[in-house]
Write a protein that holds these residues in place. Structure first.
Motif, short mmCIF file in Angstrom:
data_model
loop_
_atom_site.label_atom_id
_atom_site.label_comp_id
_atom_site.label_asym_id
_atom_site.label_seq_id
_atom_site.Cartn_x
_atom_site.Cartn_y
_atom_site.Cartn_z
N ILE A 32 22.54 23.34 14.92
CA ILE A 32 21.66 24.49 14.96
C ILE A 32 21.58 24.93 16.42
N TYR A 33 22.00 26.16 16.69
CA TYR A 33 21.98 26.73 18.04
C TYR A 33 20.76 27.65 18.11
N SER A 34 19.76 27.24 18.87
CA SER A 34 18.51 27.99 18.94
C SER A 34 18.35 28.57 20.34
N HIS A 35 18.17 29.89 20.41
CA HIS A 35 17.90 30.53 21.69
C HIS A 35 16.65 31.39 21.53
N MET A 36 15.52 30.72 21.55
CA MET A 36 14.24 31.43 21.49
C MET A 36 13.75 31.57 22.95
N LYS A 65 17.73 34.42 18.75
CA LYS A 65 18.72 34.05 17.73
C LYS A 65 18.63 32.55 17.44
N VAL A 66 18.76 32.20 16.16
CA VAL A 66 18.97 30.82 15.75
C VAL A 66 20.16 30.87 14.80
N ASP A 68 23.35 28.75 12.66
CA ASP A 68 23.77 27.52 11.99
C ASP A 68 25.28 27.48 12.05
N TYR A 115 17.65 33.26 12.51
CA TYR A 115 16.68 34.13 13.17
C TYR A 115 17.44 35.20 13.93
N SER A 120 12.59 35.45 11.42
CA SER A 120 13.37 34.77 10.39
C SER A 120 14.07 35.80 9.50
#
Length: 149
Positions: A32-36, A65-66, A68, A115, A120
């Protein structure tokens, strides 16, 4: 921010239906690549592995962006190499991680967006989430092709 990924479902027999898509399974490490607020990387089991893959910190993916996907390492023929990615994943020494990130960088293969612009989008159909206008920033990332039916 961690978001639980959708997992594969086992089917007893092959089928063909327009409500489903089929994608290549690379059999590598789910990520999971999360860039909040900042870039964070998580396994599907919610383990943060951000420090293990410094080469993925600046892919040009905008905040909010999140994604998968899967982490892959390829062999000399460009084929995914499961043993290589597992060896790389098990490195804990930061100096070795830095050297490995330059010598044999991993690639992130995104296959879903969870996201978009901080909101979401999981409630949307998968076909809507795969709009290419949402993923124009293809630095060290590969976007999966999909097959309908």
């Amino acid at each position: 921010m961690f978001v639980s990924p959708m997992l594969l479902q086992r089917m007893e027999e092959p089928f063909n239906h327009d409500d489903f898509i089929s994608e290549l399974k690379l059999d590598e490490i789910r990520l999971i690549y999360s860039h909040m607020d900042s870039v964070k990387l998580y396994t599907r089991h919610k383990n943060e592995v951000t420090k293990k893959f410094p080469e993925l910190m600046d892919l040009g993916i905008p905040k909010g962006k999140v994604l998968d996907g899967e982490l892959i390492l390829t062999d000399q023929n460009g084929h995914p190499d499961f043993e290589a990615i597992m060896s790389r994943f098990q490195i804990t020494n930061q100096d070795k991680i830095q050297r490995s990130s330059h010598r044999c960088p991993v690639h992130f293969c995104a296959f879903d967006i969870l996201y978009h612009e901080g909101e979401s989008v999981i409630y949307l159909p998968l076909s809507e989430r795969k709009k290419t206008s949402w993923v124009p920033w293809l630095a060290r990332m590969v976007v999966y092709q999909r097959f309908v039916g």
